[in-house]
Every structure is written in structure tokens, then in C-alpha cells.
Design an enzyme around this catalytic site. Structure first.
Site, PDB file in Angstrom:
ATOM      1  N   ARG A  29       0.799  -1.230   0.000  1.00 13.56           N
ATOM      2  CA  ARG A  29       0.000   0.000   0.000  1.00 13.56           C
ATOM      3  C   ARG A  29       0.832   1.282   0.000  1.00 13.56           C
ATOM      4  NH1 ARG A  29      -5.155  -0.626   4.044  1.00 13.56           N
ATOM      5  NH2 ARG A  29      -5.866  -2.689   3.378  1.00 13.56           N
ATOM      6  N   ASP A 102      -3.897   4.269   4.758  1.00 14.83           N
ATOM      7  CA  ASP A 102      -2.921   4.009   3.692  1.00 14.83           C
ATOM      8  C   ASP A 102      -3.560   3.426   2.435  1.00 14.83           C
ATOM      9  OD1 ASP A 102      -3.438   1.454   4.561  1.00 14.83           O
ATOM     10  OD2 ASP A 102      -1.414   1.039   5.293  1.00 14.83           O
ATOM     11  N   ASP A 103      -4.909   3.327   2.426  1.00 14.36           N
ATOM     12  CA  ASP A 103      -5.600   2.979   1.175  1.00 14.36           C
ATOM     13  C   ASP A 103      -6.428   4.182   0.685  1.00 14.36           C
ATOM     14  OD1 ASP A 103      -7.427   2.736   3.221  1.00 14.36           O
ATOM     15  OD2 ASP A 103      -8.092   0.711   2.710  1.00 14.36           O
ATOM     16  N   ASP A 189     -11.403   6.038  15.148  1.00 13.94           N
ATOM     17  CA  ASP A 189     -12.216   7.098  14.537  1.00 13.94           C
ATOM     18  C   ASP A 189     -13.492   7.363  15.350  1.00 13.94           C
ATOM     19  OD1 ASP A 189     -13.202   4.606  13.764  1.00 13.94           O
ATOM     20  OD2 ASP A 189     -13.336   5.081  11.633  1.00 13.94           O
ATOM     21  N   HIS A 213     -13.893   2.945   1.106  1.00  7.05           N
ATOM     22  CA  HIS A 213     -14.339   1.793   0.314  1.00  7.05           C
ATOM     23  C   HIS A 213     -15.600   1.161   0.904  1.00  7.05           C
ATOM     24  CE1 HIS A 213     -12.417  -0.713   3.348  1.00  7.05           C
ATOM     25  NE2 HIS A 213     -11.268  -0.111   3.137  1.00  7.05           N
TER      26      HIS A 213
HETATM   27  N1  UDP Z   1      -3.886  -0.751  10.205  1.00  7.11           N
HETATM   28  C1  UDP Z   1      -3.024  -0.662  11.283  1.00  7.11           C
HETATM   29  N2  UDP Z   1      -2.691  -1.817  11.956  1.00  7.11           N
HETATM   30  C2  UDP Z   1      -3.182  -3.026  11.589  1.00  7.11           C
HETATM   31  C3  UDP Z   1      -4.062  -3.105  10.485  1.00  7.11           C
HETATM   32  C4  UDP Z   1      -4.406  -1.956   9.829  1.00  7.11           C
HETATM   33  O1  UDP Z   1      -2.571   0.421  11.611  1.00  7.11           O
HETATM   34  O2  UDP Z   1      -2.843  -4.018  12.212  1.00  7.11           O
HETATM   35  C5  UDP Z   1      -4.237   0.459   9.479  1.00  7.11           C
HETATM   36  C6  UDP Z   1      -4.039   0.337   7.980  1.00  7.11           C
HETATM   37  O3  UDP Z   1      -2.722   0.641   7.625  1.00  7.11           O
HETATM   38  C7  UDP Z   1      -5.043   1.328   7.451  1.00  7.11           C
HETATM   39  C8  UDP Z   1      -6.154   1.290   8.488  1.00  7.11           C
HETATM   40  O4  UDP Z   1      -5.596   0.714   9.669  1.00  7.11           O
HETATM   41  O5  UDP Z   1      -4.490   2.631   7.387  1.00  7.11           O
HETATM   42  C9  UDP Z   1      -7.368   0.497   8.038  1.00  7.11           C
HETATM   43  O6  UDP Z   1      -6.958  -0.799   7.694  1.00  7.11           O
HETATM   44  P1  UDP Z   1      -7.636  -1.599   6.498  1.00  7.11           P
HETATM   45  O7  UDP Z   1      -7.785  -0.706   5.312  1.00  7.11           O
HETATM   46  O8  UDP Z   1      -6.819  -2.841   6.298  1.00  7.11           O
HETATM   47  O9  UDP Z   1      -9.041  -2.051   7.082  1.00  7.11           O
HETATM   48  P2  UDP Z   1     -10.493  -1.365   7.035  1.00  7.11           P
HETATM   49  O10 UDP Z   1     -10.700  -0.814   8.403  1.00  7.11           O
HETATM   50  O11 UDP Z   1     -10.507  -0.317   5.978  1.00  7.11           O
HETATM   51  O12 UDP Z   1     -11.401  -2.495   6.716  1.00  7.11           O
HETATM   52 MN    MN Z   2      -9.338   0.180   4.317  1.00  8.88          MN
END
Ligand code: UDP
Ligand code: MN
Length: 273
Positions: A29, A102-103, A189, A213
């Protein structure tokens, strides 16, 4: 002199952009962000990770921060990172704290123009909720009762004004985002929303140009891409935009980047139509 300073228009260097990442996302990423928007905001971007890895090329050494937070997707690790992001923003003296994952793709010039419309000295919490109603949790202070508050989803990015960030200090300063998160047992958050909307009674201003997303990203019309502030991706949920093939650019970030900056040398090989 003072009055002049207060009235000065917000510029890019007034914004603190913090990117939350983790060890295992370095190649998958972070490299993509380094190849697209981060170089356009090199001086404003701070990357928060959880291990000692080599500083990426083109990132200031003191902008690549090992938080030593747990590298897990659990509440503690995430609130720990958000606490560090907030504390380092507070030290920076900048006008705006903008957090992204980071996405996320950040449309840097659009973000600057957007924030110019708001006074950083006032209380502003700008972002996109991921649910259409306020978050409801049990009120631990009043057993049996519930409390409700709005929060901006971290995966779409959000911005907090300096005026509001200053007010958050008693609940957020010196690592207290983590203590607050532990107390209410919510992710980072949500914890920020709890502090701002529930404790400080400052509303969330909903901004439709922040994107995570969790929404259908293909719905964003291609001709409105330059108005969007952030973008994201997840598997096949990506921006619908013509350019590089999906093999070369599965997230569509490289294509979006080359639509916004077609004159970049890295964009000469993008198919035109
Ligand atoms: N992240 C983190 N530690 C972890 C897993 C994820 O800091 O062990 C961060 C990741 O880099 C990203 C955010 O948390 O910036 C959200 O992660 P992800 O997009 O994988 O999951 P989502 O919450 O969007 O489903
Ligand atoms: Mn994500």
C-alpha cells in the site's frame, strides 16, 4: 501584523496530513502512495507506522514515525496511533489536522482549496460518516442509558481545525485518545467522534467529497474526479476511470493521478483514447 496573519489565506503548508499505516502494508500500500500523491505533499505528509523499517525515499526522516504501537487491527493499536498523530500535529502548529488511511488517495490541491473556505480558528470537524445515523453506545457513566454521537469514518479521511484540536486537549492530549478509547472501548475514529461530538458538542460537517471503500466507488462520475478530496479502493470496489489496464493499476490510483497531472513524466505511457 497579527491581524494580517489571522486573515492570511490557508496554503498547502498549513495542512498536516497524517497517514496511518502498518508494517505489513509497506509494499502493498505505502509504495503506491509514494508513487502517486505523497510526493506532491512531501513537506506536509507524516507517516505513522509501527516498526523500524527504512525510511522511504522522498520522505523526510522526521516525517516517518515509528509509534511502537501494536501492529494489530485491534482497538488499542489503532487508538495508540491516532493519539500519536494528534500529539505530533499539536506540536506542528499547523492549521489543519487531516487524517487518512494508507488505502486513501489524497487530491492535494483540491484539499487545499476546500480548507480555504473554512476558518481554522473556529471548530470544524469535516468528514464522511460511514453510517446514516449516529453511533449508539452504552453510557458507562449512566448505567442503563445510551449515548449517541456522529463520527467521521477514518477510512475516508477527515480534517479537524486547529481551533477544535486545541479544545480537544483535555480529552486527547498527551496520549489521552488512547485512554478515552479504552474507556469507551471503541476504535480510533469513533473515539475521535465521541470526543468531538459527544464531549465537546461540536457537530460533524458531512462532506461528500471524502470517500472510503464502504461506499460504491464506481458511482463517482469520471468528470467529477478532480473535485473529490479523497478516494479509496477495496478488491473490485474501485474508481471507474479509463486509462491504465486493471492489471497494471488494480486500485485505479495511478490512473486517477495521471488524469489529474497528465504532464507528469510517469504518465506518458498511460493509454489515451
Ligand atoms: N492498520 C493498522 N494496523 C493493523 C491493520 C491496519 O494500523 O494491524 C491500518 C491500515 O494501515 C489502514 C487502516 O488501519 O491505514 C485500516 O486498515 P484496512 O484498510 O486494512 O481495514 P479497514 O478498516 O478499511 O477495513
Ligand atoms: Mn481500508
Amino acid at each position: 501584523q497579527n491581524v494580517k496573519n489571522v486573515m492570511r489565506k490557508t496554503v498547502q503548508s498549513d495542512i498536516f496530513i497524517s497517514v496511518k499505516t502498518t508494517k505489513s502494508n509497506r509494499n502493498s500500500r505505502l509504495d503506491l502512495l509514494m508513487e502517486t500523491w505523497i510526493p506532491l505533499a512531501k513537506d506536509e505528509t507524516y507517516i505513522f507506522t509501527d516498526n523500524d523499517s527504512p525510511i522511504p525515499e522522498n520522505v523526510h526522516a522526521d516525517h516517518f514515525i515509528n509509534t511502537f504501537c501494536a501492529d494489530s487491527h485491534y482497538r488499542q493499536g489503532l487508538c495508540c496511533k491516532m493519539a500519536r498523530e494528534y500529539d505530533i500535529f499539536m506540536e506542528s502548529k499547523k492549521r489543519w489536522f487531516c487524517h487518512v488511511d494508507d488505502d486513501n488517495y489524497v487530491n492535494v490541491p483540491a484539499l487545499v482549496g476546500f480548507l480555504q473556505q473554512y476558518n481554522h480558528s473556529d471548530n470544524w470537524y469535516l468528514g464522511r460518516p460511514s453510517i446514516s445515523h449516529p453511533m449508539e453506545v452504552l453510557d458507562r457513566a449512566n448505567p442503563g442509558q445510551k449515548l449517541a454521537f456522529w463520527f467521521a469514518t477514518g477510512g475516508a479521511g477527515f480534517c479537524i481545525s486547529r481551533g477544535l484540536a486545541d479544545k480537544m486537549v483535555p480529552h486527547a492530549g498527551g496520549g489521552r485518545i488512547q485512554t478515552t478509547g479504552d474507556a469507551i472501548r471503541l476504535p480510533d475514529d469513533c473515539t475521535v467522534g465521541y470526543i468531538i461530538n459527544h464531549l465537546l458538542k461540536v457537530p460533524l460537517t458531512k462532506i461528500k467529497e471524502f470517500h472510503s471503500h464502504l461506499e460504491g466507488l464506481h458511482r463517482i462520475p469520471q468528470h467529477q474526479l478532480s473535485d473529490q478530496l479523497t478516494l479509496s479502493y477495496f478488491n473490485s470496489n474501485v474508481i471507474d476511470v479509463k486509462g491504465y489496464s486493471h492489471e497494471k493499476d488494480p486500485t485505479r490510483f495511478k490512473t486517477v493521478h495521471c488524469h489529474l497531472y497528465p504532464y507528469l513524466s510517469q504518465c506518458v505511457d498511460m493509454p489515451r483514447w
